[in-house]
Design a protein around this motif. Structure first.
Motif, PDB file in Angstrom:
ATOM      1  N   VAL A  47       0.695  -1.306   0.059  1.00  0.00           N
ATOM      2  CA  VAL A  47       0.068   0.016  -0.053  1.00  0.00           C
ATOM      3  C   VAL A  47       1.002   1.357  -0.020  1.00  0.00           C
ATOM      4  N   ARG A  48       0.586   2.124  -1.062  1.00  0.00           N
ATOM      5  CA  ARG A  48       1.296   3.412  -0.970  1.00  0.00           C
ATOM      6  C   ARG A  48       0.397   4.473   0.071  1.00  0.00           C
ATOM      7  N   MET A  49       1.213   5.195   0.829  1.00  0.00           N
ATOM      8  CA  MET A  49       0.487   6.024   1.749  1.00  0.00           C
ATOM      9  C   MET A  49       1.214   7.224   1.365  1.00  0.00           C
ATOM     10  N   ILE A  50       0.556   8.333   0.992  1.00  0.00           N
ATOM     11  CA  ILE A  50       0.987   9.555   0.455  1.00  0.00           C
ATOM     12  C   ILE A  50       0.383  10.801   1.270  1.00  0.00           C
ATOM     13  N   SER A  51       1.110  11.543   1.972  1.00  0.00           N
ATOM     14  CA  SER A  51       0.903  12.796   2.639  1.00  0.00           C
ATOM     15  C   SER A  51       1.612  13.759   2.288  1.00  0.00           C
ATOM     16  N   GLY A  52       1.370  14.931   1.582  1.00  0.00           N
ATOM     17  CA  GLY A  52       2.055  15.800   1.143  1.00  0.00           C
ATOM     18  C   GLY A  52       3.188  15.619   0.292  1.00  0.00           C
TER      19      GLY A  52
END
Length: 169
Positions: A47-52
């Motif tokens: 899972v790719r988690m992207i925040s900013g």
């Protein structure tokens, strides 16, 4: 008169027979649909988690909660600061809770708190254990510590299997 009674009797038998067949059909289709409702296994999926500017890759474990979570992706959720050691995210619905829970954690662990229903990514190990029991669902490959300074929203997406293979090479 006998003919009328016989017709009523046969009609009642026919209705009972049809309703019994209908119950069997619906019972078997419930079993079949129950089996097909289980999401496919997610062990090893990323899972790719992207925040900013922060991106974290999480490898999911073999839990039913992880499979259930993977079936919901992609998601965009709001980050919640959790006592200076984790970021939380509230899911739109509860996940499977068949697995045992733990309060132990390490930096990079990814888990599920059923009462939330919240996800958590742990970026610091300042406490001996979590306050609430969690179901472990996976582990960040790296960069979990970078979640410390994130806020706002986070996007969670299941990596295509061919990209996962390229990431692991």
């Amino acid at each position: 008169m006998k003919r009328k009674v016989a017709c009523v009797f046969l009609s009642v038998l026919l209705m009972l027979g049809l309703s019994a067949c209908g119950a069997q059909v619906s019972a078997s289709s419930t079993v079949e649909s129950g089996e097909s409702e289980l999401p496919p296994a997610a062990e090893g999926r990323q899972v790719r988690m992207i925040s900013g500017e922060v991106e974290v890759l999480i490898t999911l474990n073999d839990s039913q909660a992880a499979a259930d979570f993977a079936s919901m992706l992609p998601l965009e959720l709001t980050l919640i600061e959790r006592n200076g050691f984790a970021k939380g995210m509230t899911l739109p619905r509860k996940l499977s809770t068949e697995e045992p829970t733990t309060r132990e954690y390490a930096v990079g662990d990814f888990g599920y708190w059923a009462d939330g229903p919240d996800l958590a990514i742990f970026y610091d190990d300042i406490y001996e254990q979590t306050i609430v029991p969690i179901i472990p669902m996976g582990k960040a490959d790296s960069n979990a510590e970078n979640m410390r300074n994130t806020s706002g929203t986070v996007r969670l997406e299941l990596m295509p299997e061919d990209e996962e293979e390229n990431q692991n090479e």
